[in-house]
Design a protein around this motif. Structure first.
Motif, PDB file in Angstrom:
ATOM      1  N   PHE A 291      52.559  75.937  23.796  1.00  0.00           N
ATOM      2  CA  PHE A 291      53.706  75.663  24.655  1.00  0.00           C
ATOM      3  C   PHE A 291      53.780  74.156  24.919  1.00  0.00           C
ATOM      4  CE2 PHE A 291      52.032  79.810  25.775  1.00  0.00           C
ATOM      5  CZ  PHE A 291      53.160  80.608  25.873  1.00  0.00           C
ATOM      6  N   PHE A 292      54.993  73.608  24.997  1.00  0.00           N
ATOM      7  CA  PHE A 292      55.172  72.236  25.481  1.00  0.00           C
ATOM      8  C   PHE A 292      55.327  72.282  26.989  1.00  0.00           C
ATOM      9  CE2 PHE A 292      56.407  71.036  21.154  1.00  0.00           C
ATOM     10  CZ  PHE A 292      55.847  69.777  21.065  1.00  0.00           C
ATOM     11  N   THR A 293      54.808  71.254  27.645  1.00  0.00           N
ATOM     12  CA  THR A 293      54.980  71.111  29.087  1.00  0.00           C
ATOM     13  C   THR A 293      54.751  69.655  29.460  1.00  0.00           C
ATOM     14  OG1 THR A 293      54.452  72.100  31.230  1.00  0.00           O
ATOM     15  CG2 THR A 293      52.592  71.709  29.732  1.00  0.00           C
ATOM     16  N   GLY A 294      54.706  69.368  30.734  1.00  0.00           N
ATOM     17  CA  GLY A 294      54.489  68.000  31.197  1.00  0.00           C
ATOM     18  C   GLY A 294      53.169  67.868  31.935  1.00  0.00           C
TER      19      GLY A 294
ATOM     20  N   ALA B  91      43.469  78.831  28.602  1.00  0.00           N
ATOM     21  CA  ALA B  91      44.357  77.747  28.200  1.00  0.00           C
ATOM     22  C   ALA B  91      43.638  76.410  28.249  1.00  0.00           C
ATOM     23  CB  ALA B  91      45.578  77.702  29.114  1.00  0.00           C
ATOM     24  N   GLU B  92      44.148  75.496  27.436  1.00  0.00           N
ATOM     25  CA  GLU B  92      43.667  74.117  27.491  1.00  0.00           C
ATOM     26  C   GLU B  92      44.854  73.178  27.347  1.00  0.00           C
ATOM     27  OE1 GLU B  92      41.575  72.203  24.203  1.00  0.00           O
ATOM     28  OE2 GLU B  92      42.047  73.946  22.953  1.00  0.00           O
ATOM     29  N   VAL B  93      44.746  72.023  27.989  1.00  0.00           N
ATOM     30  CA  VAL B  93      45.772  70.994  27.912  1.00  0.00           C
ATOM     31  C   VAL B  93      45.451  70.129  26.700  1.00  0.00           C
ATOM     32  CG1 VAL B  93      46.833  69.032  29.090  1.00  0.00           C
ATOM     33  CG2 VAL B  93      46.040  71.017  30.414  1.00  0.00           C
ATOM     34  N   VAL B  94      46.451  69.955  25.826  1.00  0.00           N
ATOM     35  CA  VAL B  94      46.268  69.174  24.601  1.00  0.00           C
ATOM     36  C   VAL B  94      47.201  67.969  24.649  1.00  0.00           C
ATOM     37  CG1 VAL B  94      46.462  69.215  22.076  1.00  0.00           C
ATOM     38  CG2 VAL B  94      45.660  71.261  23.300  1.00  0.00           C
ATOM     39  N   THR B  95      46.622  66.766  24.550  1.00  0.00           N
ATOM     40  CA  THR B  95      47.410  65.532  24.591  1.00  0.00           C
ATOM     41  C   THR B  95      47.403  64.797  23.251  1.00  0.00           C
ATOM     42  OG1 THR B  95      45.505  64.321  25.457  1.00  0.00           O
ATOM     43  CG2 THR B  95      47.073  65.209  27.077  1.00  0.00           C
ATOM     44  N   ASP B  96      46.909  65.426  22.227  1.00  0.00           N
ATOM     45  CA  ASP B  96      46.835  64.849  20.877  1.00  0.00           C
ATOM     46  C   ASP B  96      48.250  64.539  20.368  1.00  0.00           C
ATOM     47  OD1 ASP B  96      46.983  64.811  17.984  1.00  0.00           O
ATOM     48  OD2 ASP B  96      44.921  65.523  17.938  1.00  0.00           O
ATOM     49  N   ARG B  97      48.585  63.256  20.227  1.00  0.00           N
ATOM     50  CA  ARG B  97      49.936  62.837  19.813  1.00  0.00           C
ATOM     51  C   ARG B  97      50.285  63.362  18.423  1.00  0.00           C
ATOM     52  NH1 ARG B  97      52.989  62.584  23.734  1.00  0.00           N
ATOM     53  NH2 ARG B  97      51.650  61.975  25.405  1.00  0.00           N
ATOM     54  N   GLN B  98      49.331  63.428  17.531  1.00  0.00           N
ATOM     55  CA  GLN B  98      49.612  63.942  16.188  1.00  0.00           C
ATOM     56  C   GLN B  98      50.052  65.404  16.259  1.00  0.00           C
ATOM     57  OE1 GLN B  98      46.519  63.262  13.293  1.00  0.00           O
ATOM     58  NE2 GLN B  98      47.425  64.701  11.830  1.00  0.00           N
TER      59      GLN B  98
ATOM     60  N   ILE C 137      51.361  66.907  18.897  1.00  0.00           N
ATOM     61  CA  ILE C 137      52.661  66.919  19.584  1.00  0.00           C
ATOM     62  C   ILE C 137      53.773  66.620  18.585  1.00  0.00           C
ATOM     63  CG2 ILE C 137      54.077  65.687  21.293  1.00  0.00           C
ATOM     64  CD1 ILE C 137      51.450  65.515  23.012  1.00  0.00           C
ATOM     65  N   HIS C 138      53.580  65.589  17.757  1.00  0.00           N
ATOM     66  CA  HIS C 138      54.581  65.250  16.740  1.00  0.00           C
ATOM     67  C   HIS C 138      54.748  66.404  15.742  1.00  0.00           C
ATOM     68  CE1 HIS C 138      55.950  61.064  17.231  1.00  0.00           C
ATOM     69  NE2 HIS C 138      54.838  60.930  17.942  1.00  0.00           N
ATOM     70  N   GLU C 139      53.660  67.014  15.364  1.00  0.00           N
ATOM     71  CA  GLU C 139      53.687  68.120  14.396  1.00  0.00           C
ATOM     72  C   GLU C 139      54.504  69.303  14.919  1.00  0.00           C
ATOM     73  OE1 GLU C 139      50.394  71.416  13.195  1.00  0.00           O
ATOM     74  OE2 GLU C 139      49.745  69.319  13.056  1.00  0.00           O
ATOM     75  N   MET C 140      54.412  69.580  16.213  1.00  0.00           N
ATOM     76  CA  MET C 140      55.081  70.742  16.792  1.00  0.00           C
ATOM     77  C   MET C 140      56.461  70.417  17.385  1.00  0.00           C
ATOM     78  SD  MET C 140      52.017  72.916  18.421  1.00  0.00           S
ATOM     79  CE  MET C 140      53.012  74.377  18.263  1.00  0.00           C
TER      80      MET C 140
ATOM     81  N   PHE D  90      62.482  66.763  27.283  1.00  0.00           N
ATOM     82  CA  PHE D  90      61.903  65.435  27.083  1.00  0.00           C
ATOM     83  C   PHE D  90      62.802  64.637  26.139  1.00  0.00           C
ATOM     84  CE2 PHE D  90      58.389  68.388  27.898  1.00  0.00           C
ATOM     85  CZ  PHE D  90      57.846  67.818  29.041  1.00  0.00           C
ATOM     86  N   PRO D  91      63.960  64.145  26.650  1.00  0.00           N
ATOM     87  CA  PRO D  91      64.947  63.482  25.790  1.00  0.00           C
ATOM     88  C   PRO D  91      64.463  62.180  25.150  1.00  0.00           C
ATOM     89  CG  PRO D  91      65.586  63.329  28.101  1.00  0.00           C
ATOM     90  CD  PRO D  91      64.393  64.229  28.035  1.00  0.00           C
ATOM     91  N   ASP D  92      63.366  61.608  25.660  1.00  0.00           N
ATOM     92  CA  ASP D  92      62.845  60.365  25.070  1.00  0.00           C
ATOM     93  C   ASP D  92      61.932  60.620  23.876  1.00  0.00           C
ATOM     94  OD1 ASP D  92      64.281  58.841  26.866  1.00  0.00           O
ATOM     95  OD2 ASP D  92      62.652  58.810  28.339  1.00  0.00           O
ATOM     96  N   GLY D  93      61.752  61.886  23.516  1.00  0.00           N
ATOM     97  CA  GLY D  93      61.011  62.208  22.297  1.00  0.00           C
ATOM     98  C   GLY D  93      59.540  62.494  22.500  1.00  0.00           C
ATOM     99  N   PRO D  94      58.840  62.729  21.384  1.00  0.00           N
ATOM    100  CA  PRO D  94      57.442  63.166  21.433  1.00  0.00           C
ATOM    101  C   PRO D  94      56.463  62.115  21.934  1.00  0.00           C
ATOM    102  CG  PRO D  94      58.136  62.807  19.161  1.00  0.00           C
ATOM    103  CD  PRO D  94      59.361  62.661  20.019  1.00  0.00           C
ATOM    104  N   ASP D  95      56.886  60.864  22.005  1.00  0.00           N
ATOM    105  CA  ASP D  95      55.977  59.827  22.507  1.00  0.00           C
ATOM    106  C   ASP D  95      56.100  59.613  24.010  1.00  0.00           C
ATOM    107  OD1 ASP D  95      54.655  59.199  20.074  1.00  0.00           O
ATOM    108  OD2 ASP D  95      56.461  58.166  19.405  1.00  0.00           O
ATOM    109  N   THR D  96      56.903  60.442  24.672  1.00  0.00           N
ATOM    110  CA  THR D  96      57.004  60.381  26.126  1.00  0.00           C
ATOM    111  C   THR D  96      55.607  60.615  26.708  1.00  0.00           C
ATOM    112  OG1 THR D  96      59.235  61.312  25.992  1.00  0.00           O
ATOM    113  CG2 THR D  96      58.120  61.401  28.151  1.00  0.00           C
ATOM    114  N   PRO D  97      55.101  59.704  27.521  1.00  0.00           N
ATOM    115  CA  PRO D  97      53.727  59.833  28.038  1.00  0.00           C
ATOM    116  C   PRO D  97      53.460  61.153  28.759  1.00  0.00           C
ATOM    117  CG  PRO D  97      54.590  57.658  28.539  1.00  0.00           C
ATOM    118  CD  PRO D  97      55.730  58.460  27.974  1.00  0.00           C
ATOM    119  N   GLU D  98      54.478  61.738  29.384  1.00  0.00           N
ATOM    120  CA  GLU D  98      54.339  62.978  30.159  1.00  0.00           C
ATOM    121  C   GLU D  98      54.145  64.218  29.283  1.00  0.00           C
ATOM    122  OE1 GLU D  98      54.835  65.632  33.569  1.00  0.00           O
ATOM    123  OE2 GLU D  98      54.139  63.592  33.329  1.00  0.00           O
ATOM    124  N   VAL D  99      54.578  64.153  28.024  1.00  0.00           N
ATOM    125  CA  VAL D  99      54.564  65.324  27.135  1.00  0.00           C
ATOM    126  C   VAL D  99      53.136  65.720  26.768  1.00  0.00           C
ATOM    127  CG1 VAL D  99      55.219  66.228  24.868  1.00  0.00           C
ATOM    128  CG2 VAL D  99      56.806  64.792  26.130  1.00  0.00           C
TER     129      VAL D  99
END
Length: 160
Positions: free
Chosen positions: A49-52, A84-91, A93-96, A105-114
């Motif tokens: 799941f995506f979340t903030g 559950a675990e929180v995953v902050t791996d940018r790669q 996030i970009h993959e999914m 998250f209109p600013d895209g996958p590099d939004t720090p909150e994502v």
């Protein structure tokens, strides 16, 4: 139903439902549920799941990773217990990442909150009522008329 068929039934219900109610434990130990859109469900029932990072679900998971996610569609339901675990791996996030997530998250996958929540599913219980709503209502009426127990469909528990 074989275990493989039961797992397939669980993942089919999840994939068709798309929105699950994620239940966590809050700071006081009370159960809290909120809807989240499942991004992916693996063949073994694990979900993403995506979340903030600033959300209550992230705070709760970091405090107590035990979760439940329930899904329903028409006359089929599933309840999945896991960790559950929180995953902050940018790669990852970009993959999914997908266009639907951009609504949050209109600013895209590099939004720090994502971030992502990964649920490692332990077990699932499912219920189905074949024949749809009309068949379910008919069975309910029959049980009332005959003064017998209402019984329709199938249910089961599967280890994931």
């Amino acid at each position: 139903m074989t275990e493989e068929q039961a797992i397939s039934k669980v993942t089919d219900i999840i994939n068709d439902s798309k929105i699950g109610m994620l239940t966590t434990h809050n700071e006081d130990g009370a159960l809290v549920s909120r809807p989240l859109a499942v991004q992916e469900v693996k063949d073994d029932g694990d979900m993403w799941f995506f979340t903030g990072l600033g959300t209550s679900q992230v705070a709760h998971v970091r405090q107590d990773p035990r979760v439940n996610v329930s899904f329903g569609r028409n006359t089929e339901w599933v309840s999945v217990a896991g960790t559950a675990e929180v995953v902050t791996d940018r790669q990852k996030i970009h993959e999914m990442w997908n266009q639907v997530v951009e609504a949050w998250f209109p600013d895209g996958p590099d939004t720090p909150e994502v971030c992502l929540l990964r649920v490692d599913s332990d077990s699932a219980e499912y219920w189905t009522s074949p024949g749809g709503t009309a068949a379910t209502v008919l069975q309910w009426v029959k049980s009332k008329v005959t003064n017998s127990r209402f019984s329709v469909g199938e249910s089961g528990t599967v280890e994931l």
